[in-house]
Scaffold this motif. Structure first.
Motif, PDB file in Angstrom:
ATOM      1  N   LYS A  50      -1.829   1.220   2.061  1.00 22.96           N
ATOM      2  CA  LYS A  50      -1.358   2.618   2.000  1.00 22.96           C
ATOM      3  C   LYS A  50       0.163   2.657   1.878  1.00 22.96           C
ATOM      4  O   LYS A  50       0.864   1.879   2.490  1.00 22.96           O
ATOM      5  N   SER A  51       0.595   3.557   1.090  1.00 18.57           N
ATOM      6  CA  SER A  51       2.031   3.755   0.950  1.00 18.57           C
ATOM      7  C   SER A  51       2.250   5.143   0.387  1.00 18.57           C
ATOM      8  O   SER A  51       1.456   5.614  -0.419  1.00 18.57           O
ATOM      9  N   ASP A  52       3.325   5.796   0.811  1.00 19.19           N
ATOM     10  CA  ASP A  52       3.585   7.104   0.213  1.00 19.19           C
ATOM     11  C   ASP A  52       4.447   6.955  -1.023  1.00 19.19           C
ATOM     12  O   ASP A  52       4.804   7.925  -1.668  1.00 19.19           O
ATOM     13  N   LYS A  53       4.776   5.722  -1.373  1.00 15.81           N
ATOM     14  CA  LYS A  53       5.637   5.531  -2.541  1.00 15.81           C
ATOM     15  C   LYS A  53       4.872   5.038  -3.764  1.00 15.81           C
ATOM     16  O   LYS A  53       5.193   5.378  -4.884  1.00 15.81           O
TER      17      LYS A  53
ATOM     18  N   ARG B 153       0.036  -6.498  -2.885  1.00 12.57           N
ATOM     19  CA  ARG B 153       1.098  -5.940  -2.032  1.00 12.57           C
ATOM     20  C   ARG B 153       2.466  -6.318  -2.580  1.00 12.57           C
ATOM     21  O   ARG B 153       3.361  -5.499  -2.680  1.00 12.57           O
TER      22      ARG B 153
ATOM     23  N   THR C 136       5.348  -3.897  -3.968  1.00 15.20           N
ATOM     24  CA  THR C 136       6.691  -3.916  -3.409  1.00 15.20           C
ATOM     25  C   THR C 136       7.702  -4.053  -4.540  1.00 15.20           C
ATOM     26  O   THR C 136       8.750  -3.426  -4.523  1.00 15.20           O
TER      27      THR C 136
ATOM     28  N   GLU D 249      10.033  -2.023   1.634  1.00 16.74           N
ATOM     29  CA  GLU D 249       8.729  -2.230   2.266  1.00 16.74           C
ATOM     30  C   GLU D 249       7.793  -1.116   1.833  1.00 16.74           C
ATOM     31  O   GLU D 249       8.226  -0.019   1.542  1.00 16.74           O
ATOM     32  N   LEU D 250       6.517  -1.412   1.829  1.00 24.59           N
ATOM     33  CA  LEU D 250       5.554  -0.368   1.477  1.00 24.59           C
ATOM     34  C   LEU D 250       5.501   0.689   2.556  1.00 24.59           C
ATOM     35  O   LEU D 250       5.642   0.387   3.716  1.00 24.59           O
TER      36      LEU D 250
END
Ligand code: GDP
Length: 669
Positions: free
Chosen positions: A492-495, A559, A563, A668-669
């Motif tokens: 999960k990442s908001d980016k 991942r 990144t 970072e994620l």
């Protein structure tokens, strides 16, 4: 009577009539919905009442076609309490919306003779009735399919946008997709023989990659290379030709692996999906089973309260074919397809070949504008003057309009399928454009850089938007596939976001690669290998295939790739500070500051700023650094030195010269 039939009677579009029904608080899920007598009466009254000033309008009188301004629904106390539903109304969800327990709702439904279990859907009309009892107004919102932005036109193309007033309706372009042997080719043949050859006296049916039929005075163009392989191969080249994908599913077999794949391909392309449930002539046909399978895949049939038009047909007997054509036209009506016919033509090459005695022959699909005999065109890397245009009936024509398919003679060489074509004002321009393109292609072939790889993917997209990594995921068995899919979903990442555009069981095929290419994504395989032409296609298309047999490695790599897609964060590190004690002039104008290093170290070539009190009076780089008379790379704390800066000499004693560096930190994620 159905919505579209009433719409026809009233001289309005189905879409408009649906809007009117909605305004009047009447339920109608779609243009296929059957209307009851009360609804028909009220809509007729509404249509007749508003435009006609006379108080009594007999029912038979055709109403004025001008659509009345939308009428506000009468204000009521309930209007302030609204519940909104999207798609079908399911008992469980609807109960939650109304703040009821599911069994309470089921009991209420039973009281009005509707028997539905917790996971079943109920009709909109019923839902409205129940909502009203609880003081709610039910609003049904249609989901609009997400449309992909079109690829930008090639750099050499003189992009000229059309003004809205120049646009005119154009026929839909339709492709048949689906599992092998479900009847795509048979349907195409049946439609063609029923609607084309029979009408055109003397015409010899030509295979030109597409054909146009007429139904109820409206045209439909069918691309006659069915299947998602061809569909995505075209798309991988930037040619989004299809407006409507008709998913062909055999009523006896139902949804099969390639049906699922076709759905994913169509969804990745963002085209509207309709379904033809074929072979209904067979005894083993079970259209309802197909519908429930579709519903499970998120494609709820329209007559079950969803959005997807399903037409039962038989290519063998011809049953349902007219209805299918009618539904395609209705769907096209909803899509409001338009193009400007009065401009130089643009479009795509459907297929092309060298024909003995004729030279290069290219089938073109017109996207906008009108193509004329005599026009100068560039198609892919080649140009030519249109010598002749031949339509799908083998008839010579002078022009071809938007959504028409024609064979074009006169190109200097054979372009590729999926290449864009465009009309140019004169031969010289066309020749030079085609030369430029060939040159660019040569350079591209020489360059070794790959177009899509996990590491450099999407670097070019703007940092403001959330980054997306489209992934075609293949695994050996369904269980593993689901596990990998879930694990990827947990990153999960908001980016950045992983978007799985296809998840399937089996080895990696050329189709998978083409889909990844069309979507600018990558192919990830778990416990599988690549088969057939997949590896060659990956090289050709510049798509990366990553194979894994350890899930942690797969996840780590993804991942890391994600990144890499993030903009690195930056941090400033101050290296050292020096104070100006004395100023010297060297030569005619060069001023050098004699300094003492207060802290850290001063380094030649480093980023530098000059501070006068709190104020920064210069930022640039440290051009030269001397210790006594000698050049120094670095001077340390407590030492004296001479500093010269790039384009700055306005020092004063007491100024502080600060050296610093910018450190890039992987985000970072
Ligand atoms: P495609 O692979 O999807 O293009 O399928 P085809 O059009 O080649 O059809 C596969 C087989 O199904 C052929 O043997 C057809 O004759 C048969 N078929 C196609 N449509 C129908 C139909 O409506 N009814 C029946 N009974 N057979 C059909």
């Amino acid at each position: 009577m159905r919505v579209h039939e009433l719409a026809k009677e009233l001289g309005v579009s189905s879409r408009e009539l649906l809007a009117r029904l909605e305004k009047l608080g009447l339920s109608a899920a779609s243009h296929m919905s059957a209307l009851d007598e009360d609804q028909i009466r009220r809509i007729r009254e509404d249509a007749a009442g508003k435009p006609a000033p006379t108080p009594v309008t007999p029912e038979k009188t055709p109403p004025k076609p001008t659509p009345p301004p939308p009428q506000e629904a009468s204000p009521s106390a309930e209007a302030s309490r609204r519940v909104t539903v999207h798609g079908p109304v399911i008992v469980k969800d609807f109960a939650a919306l109304l703040g009821l327990k599911p069994n309470q709702l089921i009991a209420e439904l039973m009281a009005i003779n509707v028997f539905a279990s917790i996971n079943e859907r109920i009709e909109l009309k019923t839902a409205r009735q129940i909502a009203a009892r609880h003081g709610f107004e039910l609003v049904h919102e249609k989901k609009t399919p997400e449309r992909k932005p079109p690829r930008p036109a090639p750099a050499t193309a003189p992009a000229r946008e059309d003004r809205p007033e120049d646009l005119a309706p154009r026929p839909p372009v339709v492709t048949f997709l689906g599992h092998v042997d479900h009847g795509k080719t048979s349907l195409l043949d049946r439609i063609r023989s029923a609607r084309v050859a029979g009408r055109e006296a003397g015409g010899i049916t030509q295979h030109i990659g597409a054909y146009t039929v007429e139904y109820n005075d409206h045209k439909i163009t069918f691309l006659d290379t069915p299947g998602h392989a061809a569909f995505t191969a075209m798309r991988a080249r930037g040619a989004n030709l299809t407006d409507i994908a008709v998913l062909v599913i055999a009523a006896d077999e139902g949804v099969m692996p390639q049906t699922r794949e076709a759905i994913q391909h169509a969804q990745a392309a963002g085209v509207t999906i309709m379904v033809a449930i074929n072979k209904i002539d067979l005894k083993t046909a079970d259209p309802d089973r197909v519908k429930s399978q579709l519903q499970e895949l998120g494609l709820t049939p329209e007559d079950w309260g969803g959005e997807v038009i399903c037409c039962p047909v038989s290519a063998a007997t011809g049953e349902g074919i007219d209805e299918l054509l009618e539904m395609i036209l209705l769907q096209a009506d909803m899509l409001e397809l338009k193009a400007n016919p009065n401009r130089p033509a643009e479009g795509f090459v459907i297929e092309a070949r060298m024909e003995p005695g004729m030279g290069p022959v290219a089938s073109l699909l017109i996207k906008r504008g009108t193509l004329h005999v005599g026009d100068v065109i560039v198609a892919g890397f080649h140009w030519g003057k249109v010598k002749a245009l031949i339509n799908d009936r083998g008839v010579k024509v002078r022009t071809a309009a938007p959504s028409d398919a024609v064979q074009c003679l006169g190109l200097t060489d054979v372009p590729g399928a999926g290449d864009a074509f465009m009309v140019y004002s004169d031969e010289r321009a066309a020749r030079s454009i085609s030369e430029q393109r060939r040159e660019a292609q040569r350079r591209k072939q020489l360059a070794t850089s790959r177009r899509v790889s996990l590491d450099d993917l999407l670097r070019e997209t703007s940092p403001e938007q959330k980054q997306v990594l489209p992934v075609v995921l293949k695994a050996d068995v369904q269980g593993t596939l689901e596990a990998v899919e879930q694990a990827l979903g947990e990153i999960k990442s908001d980016k950045v976001e992983i978007k799985i555009i296809l998840a399937g069981v089996g080895n990696i095929t050329e189709n998978d690669v083409l889909l990844a290419s069309a979507s600018h994504g990558v192919v990830i395989g778990f416990n599988v290998s690549s088969q057939g032409g997949a590896a060659a296609a990956a090289r050709r298309e510049g798509v990366e295939i990553r194979l894994y047999d350890v899930i942690y490695e797969l996840l780590d790599d993804v991942r890391r790739a994600l990144t890499g897609m993030l903009e690195p964060e930056t941090r400033e590190n101050v290296l050292g500070r020096a104070e100006v004690r004395q100023i010297f002039t060297v030569g005619r104008r060069t001023r050098v500051a004699g300094c003492v290093v207060l802290s850290g170290r001063i380094r030649r070539g480093a980023r530098t700023r000059v501070l006068r009190g709190e104020e920064v009076i210069y930022q640039g780089s440290l051009a030269s650094l001397k210790r006594f008379q000698n050049d120094a790379a670095e001077v340390r704390e407590g030492q004296e030195c001479g500093i010269r800066l790039d384009n700055f000499g306005d020092f004063q004693p007491g100024d502080v010269i600060e050296c610093y560096e910018i450190e890039k930190i992987t985000a970072e994620l």
